[in-house]
Structures are given as C-alpha cells and as structure tokens.
Design a protein around this motif. Structure first.
Motif, PDB file in Angstrom:
ATOM      1  N   ARG A 176      -2.679  -3.882   8.969  1.00 57.74           N
ATOM      2  CA  ARG A 176      -1.259  -3.932   9.329  1.00 57.74           C
ATOM      3  C   ARG A 176      -0.723  -2.515   9.526  1.00 57.74           C
ATOM      4  NH1 ARG A 176       1.484  -6.117   3.667  1.00 57.74           N
ATOM      5  NH2 ARG A 176       0.075  -5.026   2.257  1.00 57.74           N
ATOM      6  N   ASN A 177       0.484  -2.457  10.029  1.00 53.52           N
ATOM      7  CA  ASN A 177       1.183  -1.184  10.235  1.00 53.52           C
ATOM      8  C   ASN A 177       0.356  -0.165  11.014  1.00 53.52           C
ATOM      9  OD1 ASN A 177       3.528  -2.008   8.760  1.00 53.52           O
ATOM     10  ND2 ASN A 177       2.307  -1.800   6.910  1.00 53.52           N
ATOM     11  N   SER A 224      -6.461  10.291   2.203  1.00 52.45           N
ATOM     12  CA  SER A 224      -7.333   9.160   1.894  1.00 52.45           C
ATOM     13  C   SER A 224      -6.573   8.037   1.194  1.00 52.45           C
ATOM     14  CB  SER A 224      -8.491   9.638   1.020  1.00 52.45           C
ATOM     15  OG  SER A 224      -8.036  10.620   0.116  1.00 52.45           O
ATOM     16  N   ALA A 225      -5.484   8.382   0.536  1.00 58.32           N
ATOM     17  CA  ALA A 225      -4.681   7.362  -0.151  1.00 58.32           C
ATOM     18  C   ALA A 225      -4.001   6.438   0.845  1.00 58.32           C
ATOM     19  CB  ALA A 225      -3.630   8.032  -1.032  1.00 58.32           C
ATOM     20  N   TRP A 226      -3.910   6.897   2.094  1.00 57.63           N
ATOM     21  CA  TRP A 226      -3.239   6.080   3.106  1.00 57.63           C
ATOM     22  C   TRP A 226      -4.190   5.086   3.766  1.00 57.63           C
ATOM     23  CZ3 TRP A 226       0.943   9.190   6.302  1.00 57.63           C
ATOM     24  CH2 TRP A 226       1.854   9.766   5.403  1.00 57.63           C
ATOM     25  N   ILE A 227      -5.430   5.049   3.321  1.00 55.61           N
ATOM     26  CA  ILE A 227      -6.356   4.068   3.893  1.00 55.61           C
ATOM     27  C   ILE A 227      -5.891   2.643   3.545  1.00 55.61           C
ATOM     28  CG2 ILE A 227      -8.735   3.209   3.883  1.00 55.61           C
ATOM     29  CD1 ILE A 227      -9.662   6.115   3.502  1.00 55.61           C
ATOM     30  N   PRO A 228      -5.684   2.337   2.247  1.00 55.42           N
ATOM     31  CA  PRO A 228      -5.210   0.976   1.969  1.00 55.42           C
ATOM     32  C   PRO A 228      -3.703   0.816   2.198  1.00 55.42           C
ATOM     33  CG  PRO A 228      -5.553   2.160  -0.089  1.00 55.42           C
ATOM     34  CD  PRO A 228      -6.028   3.065   1.015  1.00 55.42           C
ATOM     35  N   SER A 229      -2.938   1.843   1.914  1.00 53.57           N
ATOM     36  CA  SER A 229      -1.482   1.706   1.951  1.00 53.57           C
ATOM     37  C   SER A 229      -0.908   2.556   3.074  1.00 53.57           C
ATOM     38  CB  SER A 229      -0.878   2.138   0.614  1.00 53.57           C
ATOM     39  OG  SER A 229       0.530   2.145   0.683  1.00 53.57           O
ATOM     40  N   PRO A 230      -0.330   1.988   4.096  1.00 55.45           N
ATOM     41  CA  PRO A 230       0.070   0.577   4.230  1.00 55.45           C
ATOM     42  C   PRO A 230      -0.817  -0.221   5.180  1.00 55.45           C
ATOM     43  CG  PRO A 230       1.316   1.889   5.789  1.00 55.45           C
ATOM     44  CD  PRO A 230       0.250   2.795   5.181  1.00 55.45           C
ATOM     45  N   THR A 262      -1.404  -3.894  -2.490  1.00 55.53           N
ATOM     46  CA  THR A 262      -1.717  -2.471  -2.571  1.00 55.53           C
ATOM     47  C   THR A 262      -0.772  -1.788  -3.545  1.00 55.53           C
ATOM     48  OG1 THR A 262      -0.215  -1.860  -0.778  1.00 55.53           O
ATOM     49  CG2 THR A 262      -2.483  -2.364  -0.150  1.00 55.53           C
ATOM     50  N   LEU A 263      -1.279  -0.773  -4.202  1.00 55.76           N
ATOM     51  CA  LEU A 263      -0.493   0.002  -5.161  1.00 55.76           C
ATOM     52  C   LEU A 263      -0.757   1.478  -4.859  1.00 55.76           C
ATOM     53  CD1 LEU A 263       1.249  -0.114  -7.838  1.00 55.76           C
ATOM     54  CD2 LEU A 263      -0.903  -0.088  -9.097  1.00 55.76           C
ATOM     55  N   ARG A 281      10.826   1.166   3.107  1.00 54.34           N
ATOM     56  CA  ARG A 281      11.718   0.095   3.554  1.00 54.34           C
ATOM     57  C   ARG A 281      11.667  -1.034   2.527  1.00 54.34           C
ATOM     58  NH1 ARG A 281      11.698  -0.671   9.796  1.00 54.34           N
ATOM     59  NH2 ARG A 281      11.564   1.494  10.448  1.00 54.34           N
ATOM     60  N   PRO A 282      12.559  -1.981   2.636  1.00 57.30           N
ATOM     61  CA  PRO A 282      12.491  -3.121   1.704  1.00 57.30           C
ATOM     62  C   PRO A 282      11.125  -3.808   1.726  1.00 57.30           C
ATOM     63  CG  PRO A 282      14.552  -3.178   2.910  1.00 57.30           C
ATOM     64  CD  PRO A 282      13.735  -2.077   3.525  1.00 57.30           C
ATOM     65  N   THR A 283      10.408  -3.716   2.837  1.00 56.05           N
ATOM     66  CA  THR A 283       9.080  -4.329   2.928  1.00 56.05           C
ATOM     67  C   THR A 283       8.030  -3.546   2.157  1.00 56.05           C
ATOM     68  OG1 THR A 283       8.749  -3.016   4.900  1.00 56.05           O
ATOM     69  CG2 THR A 283       9.415  -5.299   5.222  1.00 56.05           C
ATOM     70  N   GLY A 284       8.358  -2.330   1.731  1.00 53.26           N
ATOM     71  CA  GLY A 284       7.379  -1.504   1.042  1.00 53.26           C
ATOM     72  C   GLY A 284       6.690  -0.520   1.971  1.00 53.26           C
ATOM     73  N   VAL A 285       6.959  -0.603   3.262  1.00 57.25           N
ATOM     74  CA  VAL A 285       6.343   0.346   4.203  1.00 57.25           C
ATOM     75  C   VAL A 285       7.013   1.709   4.048  1.00 57.25           C
ATOM     76  CG1 VAL A 285       5.971   0.890   6.641  1.00 57.25           C
ATOM     77  CG2 VAL A 285       5.759  -1.466   5.831  1.00 57.25           C
ATOM     78  N   ARG A 286       6.169   2.757   3.936  1.00 65.68           N
ATOM     79  CA  ARG A 286       6.711   4.110   3.798  1.00 65.68           C
ATOM     80  C   ARG A 286       7.656   4.439   4.939  1.00 65.68           C
ATOM     81  NH1 ARG A 286       1.808   5.373   2.271  1.00 65.68           N
ATOM     82  NH2 ARG A 286       1.164   5.787   4.405  1.00 65.68           N
ATOM     83  N   ASP A 287       8.799   4.977   4.619  1.00 65.96           N
ATOM     84  CA  ASP A 287       9.760   5.360   5.648  1.00 65.96           C
ATOM     85  C   ASP A 287      10.726   6.365   5.036  1.00 65.96           C
ATOM     86  OD1 ASP A 287      11.814   5.515   7.567  1.00 65.96           O
ATOM     87  OD2 ASP A 287      11.305   3.508   8.304  1.00 65.96           O
ATOM     88  N   TYR A 288      10.776   7.560   5.622  1.00 63.65           N
ATOM     89  CA  TYR A 288      11.609   8.610   5.025  1.00 63.65           C
ATOM     90  C   TYR A 288      12.995   8.695   5.670  1.00 63.65           C
ATOM     91  CZ  TYR A 288       7.244  10.316   2.872  1.00 63.65           C
ATOM     92  OH  TYR A 288       6.087  10.424   2.149  1.00 63.65           O
ATOM     93  N   THR A 289      13.314   7.727   6.516  1.00 63.41           N
ATOM     94  CA  THR A 289      14.628   7.735   7.166  1.00 63.41           C
ATOM     95  C   THR A 289      15.714   7.725   6.096  1.00 63.41           C
ATOM     96  OG1 THR A 289      13.558   6.225   8.694  1.00 63.41           O
ATOM     97  CG2 THR A 289      15.870   6.674   9.085  1.00 63.41           C
ATOM     98  N   PRO A 290      16.714   8.623   6.210  1.00 59.31           N
ATOM     99  CA  PRO A 290      17.730   8.710   5.149  1.00 59.31           C
ATOM    100  C   PRO A 290      18.353   7.374   4.778  1.00 59.31           C
ATOM    101  CG  PRO A 290      17.976  10.546   6.649  1.00 59.31           C
ATOM    102  CD  PRO A 290      16.893   9.682   7.214  1.00 59.31           C
ATOM    103  N   ARG A 291      18.624   6.513   5.755  1.00 62.29           N
ATOM    104  CA  ARG A 291      19.364   5.304   5.377  1.00 62.29           C
ATOM    105  C   ARG A 291      18.562   4.403   4.437  1.00 62.29           C
ATOM    106  NH1 ARG A 291      18.651   0.469   8.860  1.00 62.29           N
ATOM    107  NH2 ARG A 291      17.029   1.019  10.353  1.00 62.29           N
ATOM    108  N   PHE A 292      17.236   4.404   4.575  1.00 60.70           N
ATOM    109  CA  PHE A 292      16.441   3.562   3.680  1.00 60.70           C
ATOM    110  C   PHE A 292      16.425   4.124   2.268  1.00 60.70           C
ATOM    111  CE2 PHE A 292      14.399   2.129   7.706  1.00 60.70           C
ATOM    112  CZ  PHE A 292      14.822   0.817   7.610  1.00 60.70           C
TER     113      PHE A 292
END
Ligand SMILES: Cc1ncc(C[n+]2csc(CCOP(=O)(O)OP(=O)(O)O)c2C)c(N)n1
Ligand code: SF4
Ligand SMILES: [Mg+2]
Lengths: 295, 378
Positions: free
Chosen positions: A21-22, A67-73, A79-80, B230-241
């Motif tokens: 994903r992502n 390397s930490a970005w392999i599983p996440s996201p 994932t943790l 983001r609320p989904t847990g996806v990394r996002d550095y956008t200020p509003r999140f």
C-alpha cells in the motif's frame, strides 16, 4: 503535473492488491530496500497461500531509518513504526503479550546495531520467537551517509574523511549472543532472501537475517575496489546508475554448502564476507519459559 | 490478595491495584525504591496468566509495554528517577500514538544517582514536560498505601478511557511505608476494559479519532507511527494534520481534567470554609502538611488544607474557585520549589510561599507550622 499511473502487470497487481500500500515508496532510485520489501511480501504470500500462516497474524515492526520504511507504510498488515533503535524492544512486548503474532522486525545497521545493539543481543539471548531483518547498507542512509558500526575501515563517510573504526560482523555477533536461526545474504540473492524469510517466519525462536544492501545515494563510494576494475565507460554508467552496479558488486563467489544452502562470499573493502544460512537450532524460547511459570 | 483488610507496603498495594485493574503485562528494570512494586508483580502476574519481564533497561521496558498494549493487554512499568529519564522518549511515543499504558515513578532524591534509596518529589516537572514536544499528562499523586492501590486502578481506568499513558507519581516514602490496605470486592470498583473493535470499526479514519483502542492481530492492518500522520496512520508532515493531532491530545486531556474533578479525583480539602491561610501539598509531604494544619486548628488558628490527588492536569479552575478569598498559600513539597510556581500562576491574587525540603527527608510538621507562624500568617 500528475505522474502517469504505472501500467501494472498481473503479478504486480496481485501484490499491490493483497500486500502493498501507499506506493510509490520514498526510496531513492536503485535502493536495496525495494528489493527487500519485494522479497518479504513474496515470502509471506507463499506462506499464506500454503496456509502455513495467517495474514492477520503478521506484525511488521520497525525503528527509524530508511529501512524502517519498508513495512511502514508499505506492508498491508499490522505495522508498528517506533523510535530509533527500539523496534526489537517494542516487538518483544507485542510478541509476549500475544504469542500468536508473527513478528517481523525491520531494522537498519545504525538502528539495530548502534543505538539498538543492546536490544538486539538480549533478544537473541532470550530466544524470543521473532524474525529480525537487519538491512546493512553500511551507513546511516536516512540522515545522510554518516558512519555506522558496520562501515568498513577507512572509507569516506559524511562524518569521517577516513572512517577510523573496524566494523562489526553482525551475523557472528548475533549468533554468539544466542540467536537460534542466523543467515546472511545480499540484495543480489532475492530467491535466497525469500526462502530464508519463509524459514525464519516458521522458526520457533529468534531468527536473524542480515541483508547487505546497496545505498546508492551515500554508500556507492564505499565500493572503491570494485570501481577500480571498471573501464572509463563503465565508470560513467556506474555514476549514472550506481544502484544497479552496486548490485553486481553484491554478487558473490560460490564457496560450498552449509545447512542445506549454498554458501557464497563477497569482498567488502579488503574483508571477505560469507553468505548463507549459518545456524538453525531448536532451543526453548522465552515464551515457553514464561508460560511454564503459570504452573 | 483477597478482599478485606491487609497490612502491606505501598509498592505491594500498587502492584495489587494493577492486578485488580486487569494488568496482564509488566516490563521493568530493577531500581530502588520501585523494587517492591516490581517484585510483587513478578510474583503475581504468572498467577493470573500474565507476563512479567525484566528487560535490559528502562528504555526497553517502556517500549515493551507499548508493544504489549497494542497487542491487546493492559500493561505497566515502574521505576524511579534515573529510569524515568530513560523512558521519556518512548513515553512521548505513547502520547503521540495514544497508547494506554501505566508508568509508576517512585521518586527518589536526585539529581543523578543522588540519594538512591531516599524519597523526593523532584520529578514532577519531568512528568509534566520531560519528553520532547507538546504533551499533556495525567499524573496521580497517592499519599497513602490505600491510595497506591486506588490510584493505580484509576491510572489504568484513565489510560483506557482516554487512550493515553498515565503516570502514578509516587515517592520512596509512600511506596515503602506499611499501612492498612482495604481491598474492595470486585463489584465495588468499576474497571474500564477495552472493547474489542469489530470489523465495522475497521475504517482507520474512525479508529484514530475514537477513544477505543484497536489491537494487532484483528485484521485492521494498523499503521501505528510516532511520526506525524493522517488519521489513517500514514506519515504526513502537512501542518494541518499534525495540528489536528496535537489539538486532539490537548482536548482529551481537558476532558480528562473534567472527569477527574467530577469523580473527586483532582483534590481534597479540609478546614477551608473561612481560612485566609492555606497549606497545599501532595504525596508524602501532604502527611506532615496535614498534621501541621490540624495542630494549627487545635491552637485556634484558621488554617485550611488542600491536597492535590492529581498533579496533572493541574485542577486550575477548581483551585481558583477554592482559593478566591484566600490570602496566603504555603506549598509544601520535597524539592526546591516546583509546584509552588504553578500555584502562584493559578492563585495570582494570593501570596504564595514555598516550604521546600530536599536531601531525602520528609518534612516535620513543626517545620511547616513554624514557617507559617513566622510569616505572621496565623
Ligand atoms: C534518538 C535518535 N537519535 C538520532 C536520530 C536520527 N536518526 C534518524 S535515522 C538515523 C540513522 C539510521 O541509520 P540506519 O539505522 O542504518 O538506517 P538506514 O537509513 O541506513 O536504513 C539517525 C541517526 C533519531 N531519529 N533518534
Ligand atoms: S538514502 Fe540510501 S538507504 Fe536511504 S533510500 Fe536512499 S539509497 Fe536507500
Ligand atoms: Mg543503514
């Protein structure tokens, strides 16, 4: 301008639908991390398809680093993504609390062997059932090419004109600390990586897989011996596609066999590094010892 | 331990409270004066099919309880100052990822190794501001063996209810002393347990904006990260999140503050009706402080008493209401003056004095009384 959607083949579509994903990921072109992600999802797909494990039981844990970005996201599953160096300690809590989880830690050589080295050796000693995939790209990629505990002596890094320390042999270290499954490959050996991850995931104990990987952005210059054998034409190509050429340097020479797998060796600076499966034993795990206390 | 009357030390009471609250996982590293908590957890957890781990250090201990919490268990650690310092980075991770865990700090006299075995209250600002970044803690401050039991249960309840780490900021005095402890019947105390999130909750947009805690292994495909997301847990550095995340953490803490007050867990008072002079304290130092107030009352002086049961969030509006017509406040604490600055900020209409004590000793009630009398306050 929006990037055009890539045209995907059937296989790619299958993995994207079920395991990834992502995308696209944020790795530099030619980075070894993509190869490892690929190897990981193929390994888990084979195990899931063979009903050996369940998708929802897999937990990918990582610290901080490329390397930490392999599983996440990127892994479609639990994932943790934790703090720098501590992935194994977080994973220890999760695994002990729910022993059903198949815990796979992705860590870097800085993350796992410098700041997190203590957790690594203690987890090996405890023989806690989990798989640790340590991506050894010989430097700190994420922060910009600084020296790591695996950096070869005398190469130039962004923190040392001539790295003044001898590197760890991580496979030997973790084996000595008590890991019950130990293997080392390079990113050249994708099939071996898949087979080894499969074995590690089913191994009842602490399984350690070191994968020597290429960081074309910061560590290409480490392979100077290799570069010196190139023609000037080839050297130009090397500069343009360092990742692909580094992969060639990560191809080894066959030396024999061990534990049912062929052994290879590669030269890293002036040191010969052996590749293969080095340990596969059964001894009581931490979980077994803990549950014995329940009486 | 069975319901009924017992005679135990504070550490044991704390551990029993944890077991009562349903704690299933403990990870720690030995340190005085948290030892009796750790040793009793080691004894008790296997009896309830739980897990006790002694790990390689406090960094690992804090990390492991967070991992255990995401794996579905109620989890706790206990330490003292040096270990509390080592836990700060991962404690911040727990705040950002909204992970319910309980951390007990049996404070000793620092800085550094200091007086390793002797009590202090010098970590209360580390509890407030110790980890990097903007956080708002919930920190309980027990003053008796009974409260070591009661507040540990509440620490678990608040952790679960508000999906946050909670702190029990005790000290070497309260965790070592022995007193009667009444263990209630199961039906007498409400315990907040995790609701298992079903598939209908598995929209991560929802999961991360709710109080309920999901867990690994349930097919939610959770993305848990200490990076801005983001609320989904996806990394996002956008200020509003990130702004939304931080504001959400602060809002939860505000709600926790209201709940603490409603449940009578923020503070308690004595002789406050007409007092112009008030003694305020918490934890072990509240014991001699209360004694000093009682002596003053016996001698005919109108001196009131406020004891903080939670240090953070500081019950600011409650304090302000109670001290509206108070002229002088004496803050009794086992440090060189930490809480006193907070009280001076809140009760800015009053003269606020510090009654400090360091070097591993609890105040004597006479010292407190003398300082009040010398100032001509009573
Ligand atoms: C406590 C702490 N110290 C330092 C950092 C900065 N930092 C981020 S990644 C990293 C090094 C990562 O190197 P490695 O583990 O080898 O991963 P790679 O990026 O090479 O895959 C460092 C030092 C941090 N995030 N946290
Ligand atoms: S810096 Fe190196 S390790 Fe990191 S993504 Fe780029 S090539 Fe890969
Ligand atoms: Mg690295």
């Amino acid at each position: 301008m929006k990037e055009p959607e890539p045209r995907l083949g059937k296989t790619q579509q299958y993995y994207r639908e079920n395991y990834l994903r992502n995308l696209p990921n944020a790795f530099c072109a030619g980075c070894g991390n993509g190869i490892i992600l690929n190897g990981f999802v193929r390994a888990v797909d084979e195990l899931i398809s063979a009903k050996e494990i369940q998708h929802q039981d897999i937990l990918g844990v990582s610290g901080i680093g490329c390397s930490a970005w392999i599983p996440s996201p990127h892994f479609q599953g639990d994932t943790l993504h934790t703090t720098h160096g501590r992935a194994i300690a977080f994973a220890t809590g999760a695994k002990v609390m729910n022993p059903k989880l198949r815990v796979v830690v992705f860590t870097g050589d800085g993350d796992g062997a410098a700041i997190g080295g203590n957790h690594l050796i203690h987890a090996a000693r405890r023989n806690i059932p989990m798989t640790v995939i340590l991506v050894n790209n010989l430097n700190y990629g994420m922060t910009g090419g600084q020296s790591a505990p695996t950096t070869p002596l005398h190469v130039q890094t962004s923190t040392y004109p001539q790295h003044p320390e001898a590197p760890f042999d991580l496979t030997e270290l973790v084996s000595g600390a008590g890991a019950s499954y130990v293997a080392r490959w390079t990113t050249f050996y994708v099939k071996k990586i898949i087979a080894t991850i499969k074995e590690a995931l089913l191994h009842p104990g602490f399984a350690f897989i070191e994968i020597i990987s290429q960081c074309p952005t910061y560590a290409a210059r480490f392979l100077t011996e290799f570069q010196s054998t190139l023609s000037s034409d080839e050297r130009e190509q090397f500069k343009r596609h360092p990742g692909a050429w580094m992969l060639k340097a990560l191809k080894g020479k066959k030396t024999g066999e061990g534990l049912g797998q062929p052994r290879y060796e590669i030269a890293l600076k002036d040191k010969m590094i052996e590749l293969g499966v080095f340990k596969r034993e059964r001894r009581p795990t931490l979980i077994e010892h803990l549950q014995a206390l329940w009486g | 331990m069975k319901a009924g009357l017992h005679f135990v030390d504070g550490g044991t009471a704390c551990a029993e409270g944890a077991i009562f609250a349903g704690c299933q996982f403990f990870a720690g590293y030995p340190i005085t004066p948290a030892t009796s908590i750790v040793e009793w957890m080691a004894e008790r957890l296997p009896q309830v099919k739980g897990y006790y781990l002694q790990l390689e250090d406090e960094i690992a201990s804090m990390a492991a309880i967070i991992g255990a919490s995401w794996a579905g268990g109620k989890a706790m650690t206990a330490t003292s100052g040096p270990g509390f310092s080592l836990m700060q980075e991962n404690l911040g991770y727990a705040y950002l990822t909204e992970t319910p865990v309980v951390l007990v700090d049996a404070q000793r006299s620092g800085p550094s190794t200091g007086q390793a075995t002797m009590p202090g209250q010098q970590d209360i600002m580390q509890a407030r501001f110790g980890t990097h970044g903007d956080i708002t803690p919930i920190a309980f401050s027990p003053w008796s063996v009974q409260e070591m039991f009661d507040f540990t249960i509440q620490a678990f309840n608040y952790a679960e209810r508000f999906r946050t780490p909670t702190l029990v900021m005790t000290d070497g005095e309260v965790s070592y002393m022995r007193e009667p402890l009444t263990i209630p019947k199961r039906s007498e105390v409400s315990i907040i347990n995790r609701e298992r999130l079903t598939k209908k909750h598995s929209n991560p947009e929802e999961i991360f904006l709710r109080y309920e805690m999901p867990k690994f292994g349930d097919g939610h495909k959770l993305l848990v990260t200490g990076s801005a997301h983001r609320p989904t847990g996806v990394r996002d550095y956008t200020p509003r999140f990130h702004r939304a995340t931080i504001e959400w953490l602060f809002e939860k803490n505000r709600q926790a503050g209201l709940a603490l007050r409603e449940e009578g867990l923020d503070l308690e008072t004595a002789h406050l009706e007409s007092a112009k002079t008030v003694v305020l304290s918490f934890g072990a130092s509240a014991r001699p402080a209360y004694q000093a107030v009682q002596t003053a009352q016996k001698q005919g002086h109108d001196v009131g008493f406020i004891r903080l049961k939670t240090l953070w969030p500081l019950p600011e509006s409650h304090l302000l209401e109670l001290t509206k017509s108070v002229q002088r406040i004496f803050v009794v604490e086992m440090n060189m003056g930490m809480m006193v600055n907070e009280i001076a900020r809140v009760a800015c209409h009053a003269e606020v004095h510090c009654v400090p004590k360091v070097a591993g000793e609890v105040h004597h009630s006479n010292e407190i009384l003398d300082q009040i009398m010398e100032s001509g306050a009573a």
